[in-house]
Design a protein around this motif. Structure first.
Motif, short mmCIF file in Angstrom:
data_model
loop_
_atom_site.label_atom_id
_atom_site.label_comp_id
_atom_site.label_asym_id
_atom_site.label_seq_id
_atom_site.Cartn_x
_atom_site.Cartn_y
_atom_site.Cartn_z
N THR A 32 8.03 2.92 -12.83
CA THR A 32 6.72 2.97 -12.20
C THR A 32 6.55 4.28 -11.44
O THR A 32 7.54 4.88 -10.98
CB THR A 32 6.54 1.80 -11.21
OG1 THR A 32 7.43 1.99 -10.09
CG2 THR A 32 6.87 0.47 -11.87
N PRO A 33 5.31 4.73 -11.25
CA PRO A 33 5.07 5.98 -10.51
C PRO A 33 5.07 5.75 -9.00
O PRO A 33 4.21 6.24 -8.27
CB PRO A 33 3.69 6.41 -11.02
CG PRO A 33 3.00 5.11 -11.31
CD PRO A 33 4.07 4.20 -11.83
N THR A 34 6.04 4.98 -8.52
CA THR A 34 6.15 4.69 -7.10
C THR A 34 7.54 5.10 -6.59
O THR A 34 8.45 5.35 -7.38
CB THR A 34 5.95 3.19 -6.82
OG1 THR A 34 6.94 2.44 -7.55
CG2 THR A 34 4.56 2.74 -7.25
N ASN A 35 7.67 5.15 -5.27
CA ASN A 35 8.94 5.52 -4.63
C ASN A 35 9.42 6.87 -5.17
O ASN A 35 10.47 6.96 -5.81
CB ASN A 35 9.99 4.44 -4.88
CG ASN A 35 9.49 3.05 -4.52
OD1 ASN A 35 8.97 2.85 -3.44
ND2 ASN A 35 9.60 2.10 -5.44
N THR B 22 5.69 5.46 -1.36
CA THR B 22 4.88 6.54 -1.94
C THR B 22 4.57 6.27 -3.41
O THR B 22 5.25 5.47 -4.06
CB THR B 22 5.60 7.88 -1.82
OG1 THR B 22 6.90 7.77 -2.45
CG2 THR B 22 5.78 8.27 -0.36
N ALA B 23 3.58 6.95 -3.91
CA ALA B 23 3.19 6.79 -5.32
C ALA B 23 2.49 8.06 -5.80
O ALA B 23 2.09 8.92 -5.01
CB ALA B 23 2.27 5.59 -5.49
N LEU B 24 2.39 8.16 -7.12
CA LEU B 24 1.73 9.30 -7.75
C LEU B 24 0.55 8.85 -8.59
O LEU B 24 0.53 7.72 -9.10
CB LEU B 24 2.71 10.05 -8.67
CG LEU B 24 3.90 10.76 -8.03
CD1 LEU B 24 4.77 11.34 -9.14
CD2 LEU B 24 3.44 11.85 -7.08
N GLU B 25 -0.40 9.74 -8.76
CA GLU B 25 -1.51 9.52 -9.69
C GLU B 25 -1.63 10.74 -10.60
O GLU B 25 -2.71 11.29 -10.81
CB GLU B 25 -2.81 9.28 -8.92
CG GLU B 25 -2.80 7.99 -8.11
CD GLU B 25 -4.08 7.75 -7.34
OE1 GLU B 25 -4.87 8.73 -7.17
OE2 GLU B 25 -4.32 6.61 -6.90
N ASN C 154 0.84 -1.19 0.00
CA ASN C 154 0.00 0.00 0.00
C ASN C 154 0.88 1.24 0.00
O ASN C 154 1.72 1.41 0.89
CB ASN C 154 -0.90 0.00 1.24
CG ASN C 154 -1.94 -1.10 1.19
OD1 ASN C 154 -2.46 -1.43 0.12
ND2 ASN C 154 -2.25 -1.67 2.34
N HIS C 155 0.70 2.08 -1.01
CA HIS C 155 1.52 3.27 -1.14
C HIS C 155 0.73 4.51 -0.72
O HIS C 155 -0.48 4.61 -0.94
CB HIS C 155 1.98 3.44 -2.60
CG HIS C 155 2.97 2.42 -3.05
ND1 HIS C 155 2.60 1.14 -3.39
CD2 HIS C 155 4.32 2.50 -3.20
CE1 HIS C 155 3.68 0.47 -3.75
NE2 HIS C 155 4.73 1.26 -3.64
N TYR C 156 1.43 5.45 -0.13
CA TYR C 156 0.83 6.73 0.22
C TYR C 156 0.87 7.62 -1.02
O TYR C 156 1.93 7.83 -1.61
CB TYR C 156 1.62 7.39 1.35
CG TYR C 156 1.62 6.60 2.63
CD1 TYR C 156 0.60 6.76 3.58
CD2 TYR C 156 2.63 5.68 2.90
CE1 TYR C 156 0.60 6.03 4.75
CE2 TYR C 156 2.63 4.94 4.08
CZ TYR C 156 1.61 5.12 5.00
OH TYR C 156 1.61 4.38 6.16
N ILE C 157 -0.28 8.11 -1.43
CA ILE C 157 -0.37 8.94 -2.63
C ILE C 157 0.12 10.36 -2.31
O ILE C 157 -0.38 11.01 -1.39
CB ILE C 157 -1.80 8.99 -3.18
CG1 ILE C 157 -2.29 7.58 -3.49
CG2 ILE C 157 -1.85 9.87 -4.43
CD1 ILE C 157 -1.45 6.83 -4.51
N ILE C 158 1.10 10.80 -3.08
CA ILE C 158 1.65 12.14 -2.90
C ILE C 158 0.97 13.09 -3.88
O ILE C 158 0.90 12.83 -5.08
CB ILE C 158 3.18 12.15 -3.17
CG1 ILE C 158 3.88 11.14 -2.25
CG2 ILE C 158 3.73 13.55 -2.96
CD1 ILE C 158 3.71 11.42 -0.78
N HIS C 159 0.48 14.19 -3.35
CA HIS C 159 -0.19 15.17 -4.21
C HIS C 159 -0.15 16.55 -3.57
O HIS C 159 -0.28 16.69 -2.35
CB HIS C 159 -1.64 14.77 -4.45
CG HIS C 159 -2.37 15.69 -5.37
ND1 HIS C 159 -3.12 16.76 -4.92
CD2 HIS C 159 -2.46 15.72 -6.73
CE1 HIS C 159 -3.63 17.39 -5.96
NE2 HIS C 159 -3.24 16.79 -7.06
#
Length: 219
Positions: free
Chosen positions: A127-130, A100-103, A33-38
């Motif tokens: 990937t859009p993670t880390n 962490t991850a991005l959307e 489970n990644h925390y979405i950074i925004h």
């Protein structure tokens, strides 16, 4: 060039630690489970595919200055290497315990050109993670600090200008390509400020004061 300087390349062995660890973090994309950074500012930044050029130039940028300092200034080389290694290790630790991850990536591209094709390739391989902090930004700042502090480059205004200009484009590229959030960039600046205290600020404190020891600096 003094090829004896190649002995300092042992520092590159760090990548045998960094890469396996980084690959492990990337491969757990679907199992963690990644925390979405925004940041609200992210929504105001458009996607501009042309920034793929400075983004990809980053690899040559870091390699060039690492090699340059290795052959011209051993102390600067080890300071830069220490700066990068401490920061990259901190990034790995943060990503391990705070994934962490991005959307932010666009669902479709409004244009179709060679730059968009390059971005598609980047998206497939990365990937859009880390993402926090941005290593692209952190390492770029590391090079900028090393260049600014280098006495041999002090009078080379054009080289420093090109370096800083490309650095700005690289940092902007991480956001305009939707590879990083503004939050990731800020985190990279904060991390750079912390690591600076360990690598460079301590050196400055240990350096002798010219005003107190004028004889030592007479030619």
């Amino acid at each position: 060039m003094k090829f004896s300087k190649l002995k300092h390349s042992w520092v590159l062995l760090y990548f045998f630690i960094y890469m396996p660890w980084f690959i492990y973090l990337e491969e757990r994309e679907n199992t963690t489970n990644h925390y979405i950074i925004h940041s609200p500012l992210d929504d105001s930044i458009p996607f501009i595919e042309y920034f793929i050029i400075p983004y990809m130039l980053w690899f040559a940028f870091i390699a060039f200055f690492s090699i340059y300092f290795m052959f011209t200034d051993t102390k600067a080389f080890y300071s830069l290497a220490g700066f990068l290694i401490i920061g990259m290790t901190a990034f790995l630790v943060i990503s391990t315990f705070f994934p962490t991850a991005l959307e932010l990536r666009p669902y479709y591209f409004e244009r179709d050109n060679i730059f968009v094709d390059m971005v598609r390739c980047l998206y497939r391989t990365d990937t859009p993670t880390n993402v926090l902090p941005s290593i692209h930004v952190f390492n770029t700042l590391g090079v900028c600090i090393a260049v600014k502090r280098c006495s041999k480059l002090k009078s080379h205004i054009y080289i420093k200008g090109i370096t800083y200009g490309l650095s700005i484009l690289i940092i902007l590229s991480t956001m305009f390509l939707k590879q990083h959030s503004v939050t990731d960039v800020i985190a990279a600046f904060v991390l750079a400020g912390v690591v600076y205290q360990f690598v460079y600020a301590r050196q400055d404190k240990k350096a002798p004061n010219m005003s107190q020891h004028p004889v030592l600096y007479e030619k």
